[in-house]
Design an enzyme around this catalytic site. Structure first.
Site, short mmCIF file in Angstrom:
data_model
loop_
_atom_site.label_atom_id
_atom_site.label_comp_id
_atom_site.label_asym_id
_atom_site.label_seq_id
_atom_site.Cartn_x
_atom_site.Cartn_y
_atom_site.Cartn_z
N LYS A 128 -6.30 -49.98 -86.33
CA LYS A 128 -6.64 -51.04 -85.37
C LYS A 128 -7.96 -51.70 -85.74
CE LYS A 128 -8.76 -51.19 -81.46
NZ LYS A 128 -9.28 -50.82 -80.16
N ASP A 146 -3.85 -52.74 -79.70
CA ASP A 146 -4.78 -52.14 -78.75
C ASP A 146 -3.98 -51.80 -77.49
OD1 ASP A 146 -4.23 -54.54 -77.61
OD2 ASP A 146 -6.30 -55.04 -77.14
#
Ligand code: SF4
Length: 218
Positions: A128, A146
């Protein structure tokens, strides 16, 4: 949470993207303040288990005090812990930031690499964080998974997976390359304003007719 691939959503992904672009014209990049790839790397590490708002309160002073990668690599850990304390998990984050800075100095000539493999070799940097940096600083097509992307991609019906890496790979097959980064930012904006975690406002949602959860629950 709704599960299952929803074919109208997959088939109409281009329309979904256009509608989200119209709804959130200003959501073009991360809301984490930064001036270069290293600052964004630090800000994204700080944002784990925290909020962008809280991180943005800390980073202006932090980046005035620690101006270069070397400043972070050579920092006094106890002092850095206090400097980032309000973002939470500050001991671990200090370890990760200093570890990443030291690895960049040692192995990458003090430069943030522009590829996934090298980025995720840094302490505290997962896919991420790497995707945030690759998308916004290196202009690579990325899907940033996310908490908003995880929840909303399920609601819409674009994935069956719950593992963030698998969600990323599912979405990369569905969302055209040129739209992946922008889609990621629009979904964050959508998750903050309309598709809110505990009470999505489906009735005013621009993508209601393409969303599995919306069609089943609104
Ligand atoms: S219809 Fe509801 S669940 Fe689907 S994206 Fe919109 S707000 Fe979220």
């Amino acid at each position: 949470m709704s599960t299952g691939i929803f074919s109208p959503a997959v088939k109409n992904i281009d329309k979904i993207i256009i509608l989200l672009e119209k709804q959130y014209p200003d959501a073009l990049e991360t809301s984490l303040g930064h001036r270069d790839a290293f600052q964004l790397l630090v800000a994204t590490i700080l944002a784990a288990q925290s909020t962008d708002k809280l991180v943005n309160k800390v980073t202006p002073g932090l980046f005035r005090k620690y101006k270069t990668i070397h400043d972070f690599a050579d920092a006094d850990p106890e002092e850095l812990e206090q400097d980032i304390r309000t973002t939470g998990f500050f001991r671990n984050k200090t370890k990760n930031i200093m570890g990443a800075a030291r690895a960049l100095v040692k192995d990458f000539n003090g430069e943030v690499p522009g590829n996934m493999e090298d980025l995720i070799s840094l302490p505290g940097v997962g896919r991420k964080t790497a995707n945030v940096v690759l998308g916004d600083c290196f202009k690579k097509p990325v899907i940033i998974v996310d908490t908003h992307m995880k929840r909303i991609s399920h609601h819409i019906g674009l994935t069956l997976n719950t593992n963030p890496d698998k969600i990323e790979f599912d979405l990369k097959k569905i969302v055209p390359d040129a739209k992946q980064t922008v889609f990621s930012h629009k979904i964050v904006a959508h998750g903050r304003t309309i598709c809110i975690a505990r009470r999505p406002k489906c009735i005013i949602c621009p993508i209601l007719k393409y969303c599995k959860y919306g069609q089943e629950n609104a």
